[in-house]
Structure formats: C-alpha cells, structure tokens
Write an enzyme that holds these catalytic residues in place. Structure first.
Site, mmCIF file in Angstrom:
data_model
loop_
_atom_site.group_PDB
_atom_site.id
_atom_site.type_symbol
_atom_site.label_atom_id
_atom_site.label_comp_id
_atom_site.label_asym_id
_atom_site.label_seq_id
_atom_site.Cartn_x
_atom_site.Cartn_y
_atom_site.Cartn_z
ATOM 1 N N LYS A 80 -2.626 -15.873 -1.557
ATOM 2 C CA LYS A 80 -3.216 -14.541 -1.735
ATOM 3 C C LYS A 80 -4.568 -14.663 -2.436
ATOM 4 C CE LYS A 80 -1.696 -10.025 -3.608
ATOM 5 N NZ LYS A 80 -0.588 -9.350 -4.308
ATOM 6 N N SER A 155 1.176 -5.340 -1.994
ATOM 7 C CA SER A 155 -0.187 -5.741 -1.709
ATOM 8 C C SER A 155 -0.313 -7.124 -1.079
ATOM 9 C CB SER A 155 -1.019 -5.710 -2.995
ATOM 10 O OG SER A 155 -0.506 -6.629 -3.948
ATOM 11 N N SER A 179 4.888 -6.215 -4.991
ATOM 12 C CA SER A 179 3.959 -6.712 -3.975
ATOM 13 C C SER A 179 4.355 -8.004 -3.277
ATOM 14 C CB SER A 179 2.569 -6.885 -4.573
ATOM 15 O OG SER A 179 1.937 -5.637 -4.596
HETATM 16 N N1 GLN Z 1 2.642 -1.079 -4.685
HETATM 17 C C1 GLN Z 1 2.568 -1.221 -6.117
HETATM 18 C C2 GLN Z 1 1.271 -0.668 -6.637
HETATM 19 O O1 GLN Z 1 0.468 -0.243 -5.861
HETATM 20 C C3 GLN Z 1 2.761 -2.636 -6.524
HETATM 21 C C4 GLN Z 1 1.549 -3.470 -6.432
HETATM 22 C C5 GLN Z 1 1.771 -4.874 -6.824
HETATM 23 O O2 GLN Z 1 2.908 -5.297 -7.042
HETATM 24 N N2 GLN Z 1 0.674 -5.576 -7.006
HETATM 25 O O3 GLN Z 1 1.055 -0.663 -7.825
#
Ligand code: GLN
Length: 485
Positions: A80, A155, A179
C-alpha cells in the site's frame, strides 16, 4: 493471470523444487499488471527494475542450493502506498505527496525485505487511508477484479485488488478502522488486523496514530500468519511496539464463540445475515459452542471512532504545510503558503476530517466530544475484557453488505456505516481476522463476504491458529501449479 491462485506457501515450495523461479514469478506478476491493471488500477507505481534485479539474485540463490534460505525469498508482494519503500514514491493516495520519495524503508518493509520478499509495486488507496472504497484516491478509484462495476473496498482497495487479480500472492495494507478487513471481505481474501503495538508503525504515513496497524491480505490464513510473524515485534523506532507473548491454541478443545446479537439487528443485508447464520451453524457442527454476548458499548464504536480518528487526523496532517513535505504552493506570506498548499493538495474527505478533528479538539468542545469518546473507548476495553473472560473469540460479519457499486455510498455518513463491525476493534486495540464466509448475488455478480473473528489483545498467534483451523482446513485446496516456462 498466471499467479492467480498461488499462495506464498505454494510459491516457496515451487521455488525450492525448481519447478518455478523467482525470476519467472516476478516476470509473470509484472505481465499480469501490464495486462490487467489498465482496467483495474490496483497499482500506482510498479517497481519494475528493482523487482527484476532482486528476482535474478533470488533465482541464483535457489539454483545454488544455498541452505537455510529466508522464508520469503523471491516472493512477490504488493504494498500500500502509505508505507515507505526506500527510493520509491510514497503518495498516500494524495496530491499533496505526489512527488514525495521515501527516504527510508518502513520497519515492516525492512523486515519483509530481509526475509527475501520482492516488492513489485505500490497499491492505490483512499487519500491518507480515509475511506472504504478507494473512491477517495486522488489518482482515481480501483475496481474490484471480481466485479469491475463495484468497489474493491478501502482504504487498502489497491492491495486487495492486486491479490484478487493475481498480480501477487499477498499484499500489505494498513487498518485504522477496517481498511484491511473490509477490502478482504469485498475481494474474497483473508485480511488480518494485528493487536495495536504488535507491529512497528515506523515508516507508515500516519492517519490515526492510536489506531493504525499494518497487516497482510492473502489467500490463506497460513500466509497471513507467515507475513505477520515476519513483520511483528518490538522496534526501537516505535515506542508503542512490543513483543507479544506467545499464545497457543489447542485444537482439541472446543471454542466458545461470542455473537453480539443486539449489535447484528440493523443495517445488515438479509442475505449477508443469512450467510452469517449458516457460518455459525457450520462452526457449531465442528463442535464449537456459539453463545450470545452483550456488548452495548460496541454499538457506540462508530460514533466514538468518528471523533477520535478525525482528532488524530487533524493533528497528524498538520505537518503537510508546504514547507516540510511534498507539494508547496506559493503565497504572499507563510500563512498563505500553508493555506494555498493545503487547499490545493488535500481532497474533500481529508478536509472534512481535518475540520471535524479540529472542532472536537477545540477548547469549547473538547469535553463534550473528544473526552467523551475517549471515555467510551476506555469503557469499551473494560467491557471487552469482561466478555473475553467468558468467550475465546467474538464473531460478526466483516461488513454489513457485499461490495457496492461506484457512487452508491456517496453520502459520507452511509459510507461510514460500512465500518460498523470493524472500527470497535481498532478502538479496543484487539486483533481481528477476516476470511470469506460465502457469496451473495447482486444482479449478475457473485460477491464474497467475510466473517470477522476478534480476540483478546495480544493473542494474535492464537487467533491466527484458530483461523487456520476454521478457514484453511475447511476451504477447497487451491490447486495452483507453476505455469510452464
Ligand atoms: N473506512 C474507515 C475510515 O474511513 C477506515 C479507514 C482505515 O482503516 N484506514 O476511516
């Protein structure tokens, strides 16, 4: 898609018996990217030359029959793009870091590299890891390789798509509120969020520092365990990291599995709820005991998360000021440089969270919001500790729905609801594992959905061992054979 069903374990054994080579694996991975990524957009950059050079060396080491080769030697991995890989661009999916080159390896990268892994490229993500679909990436969304009209989740959507499209047997993501697990759920993969502190955050571009952890996306729990074990452990460069004590799982002893029933009432698609019940029935048939647990504070998780996380975001992202890193837009004075840079460099979701975060931390509202949310968090930990005195693991669906279509969750609040089952885990700092529990049908798409098992803080090894039994041992074996050279 020559690597499509390859696991790390299968690749390693093919390298060892000479039926496949790291050079061929990396070449196949890069071909898969060339052929498929224009349609999927899992990758932001490929590390073509360095990957080929590393693969050549790894191939020579296998050919020389060197003893005790490191466990990941020659294994291609995707990473990532909010994790630093020395000499490569680290954008975090943001325009503000478009031209930022990582000056050092993140500790997790250094450890995987020392174990022989070959990084083939960086994967797309929601800007600064804020989102559940990759639609917030400044570089355009990633498509779900299983159903291209749908999101791969986020994400770490690029990491999940990279594995699902067969570009690598595994990828590394980060998880602040789901994420890793949510994209694993949407792409039919295994995803693991370690206990807070199990891994070093050194070299991870910070989102919420008390929540962030890196972890693997793989086809099997065994592969996730291998990567996790290599990445985990105390790092002098991150004071929150520590060595977990070993925790074992005795396969012969039935598990007591807690289901937070009250929490599962609303907002879950009917067929996902039915799939989850079917999973519980299967688990009972294996001899485990499934009991209801009461976790009233878990239900407050989403609300607390969307206060704690933006507070940390607003403070972490203060460093992007046009002076220290990346983009710099000129202005008449220093304040104008800050304002112009941040206005041009950040996307809407990032700005929304910075504003929310500065609001909840402001002196007038701190007690009402931030302090309150931290209280909920402390009480939630106590509630969990009490619950884990009676059950080994807690289980929920990973996500309330399967992968949705692009634009379907354009309202930020409905997008945030995707995280309902995953964010309490990060607030509590406990480990959680997602693996596929089956598929549901949406129009012509057959879509996977994951089940999430969480366990007491520090019991990562035990949770992964449980996952191997509940998933790897029960899933159809992946009959991958090395492609003909
Ligand atoms: N979807 C969650 C958010 O937008 C988690 C994001 C993540 O784990 N980086 O905060």
């Amino acid at each position: 898609m020559t690597n499509k069903f390859a696991t790390i374990a299968a690749l390693r054994s093919a390298f060892s018996d000479g039926s496949y080579t790291p050079a061929a694996a990396v070449a196949d991975a890069l071909t898969t990217i060339t052929e498929n990524d224009p349609a999927i957009h899992a990758f932001l950059h490929t590390y073509h030359d360095t990957a080929i050079a590393a693969a050549k060396e790894a191939t020579a080491a296998y050919e020389a029959g060197t003893a005790d080769l490191p466990p990941l030697l020659g294994v291609p991995l995707a990473i990532k793009n909010n994790i630093l890989v020395k000499g490569e661009r680290a954008t975090a999916g943001s325009k503000i870091l478009e031209n930022y080159t990582a000056p050092y390896d993140a500790t997790v990268v250094a450890r995987l590299r020392a174990a022989g892994a070959i990084f083939i490229g960086s994967t797309n993500l929601d800007e600064f890891a804020m989102g559940s679909s990759t639609e917030n990436s400044a570089y355009g969304p990633t498509k779900n390789p299983l159903a291209p009209s749908r999101v791969p989740g986020g994400s770490s959507g690029g990491s999940a798509a990279a594995v699902a499209m067969g570009a690598a047997p595994a990828a590394i993501g980060t998880d602040t509120g789901g994420s890793i697990r949510q994209p694993a759920s949407y792409c039919g993969l295994v995803g693991f969020k370690p206990s807070y502190g199990a891994l070093s955050r050194y070299g991870l571009i910070a989102m919420g520092s008390s929540l962030d952890q890196a972890g693997p996306l793989t086809h099997t729990v065994a592969d996730a365990e291998l990567l996790h074990t290599i990445m985990a452990g105390k790092d002098p460069l991150d004071a929150t990291s520590y060595d977990l004590s070993p925790t074992a799982y005795d396969k012969a002893k039935p598990l007591t599995i807690g289901v937070p029933r009250a929490f599962l009432k609303d907002g879950i698609d009917d067929d996902v709820a039915a799939l989850f019940e079917k999973h519980l029935t299967e688990v009972r048939a294996l001899g485990h005991q499934v009991v209801d647990v009461d976790l009233p504070l878990f239900e407050q998780g989403l609300a607390a998360y969307y206060i704690v996380m933006p507070a940390e975001v607003s403070s972490n992202l203060a460093r992007y000021d046009g002076i220290r890193y990346g983009l710099s837009v000129p202005g008449d004075d220093l304040l104008a440089v800050y304002e112009n840079t941040r206005a041009a460099g950040f996307g809407d979701e990032v700005k929304r969270r910075i504003i929310l975060g500065t609001h909840v931390l402001s002196s007038g509202y701190y007690d009402a919001y931030y302090k309150q949310a931290e209280r909920v968090r402390t009480m939630m930990r106590a509630e969990l500790a009490a619950t884990f005195a009676g059950v080994d693991v807690i289980v929920t669906p990973t996500t309330p729905t399967p992968a949705f279509t692009f634009g379907a969750q354009a309202d930020p609040l409905s997008m945030y609801r995707q995280d309902i089952f995953t964010v309490p885990v990060n607030l509590a700092g406990i480990p959680a594992l997602s693996f596929p529990m089956g598929t549901v049908q949406r129009e012509s798409d057959t879509l996977p959905v994951g089940v999430q098992y969480s366990a007491p803080i520090g019991s990562d090894a035990r949770l992964l061992a449980i996952g191997r039994v509940l998933y790897d041992e029960r899933s159809a074996s992946t009959s991958w054979t090395p492609p003909q050279q």
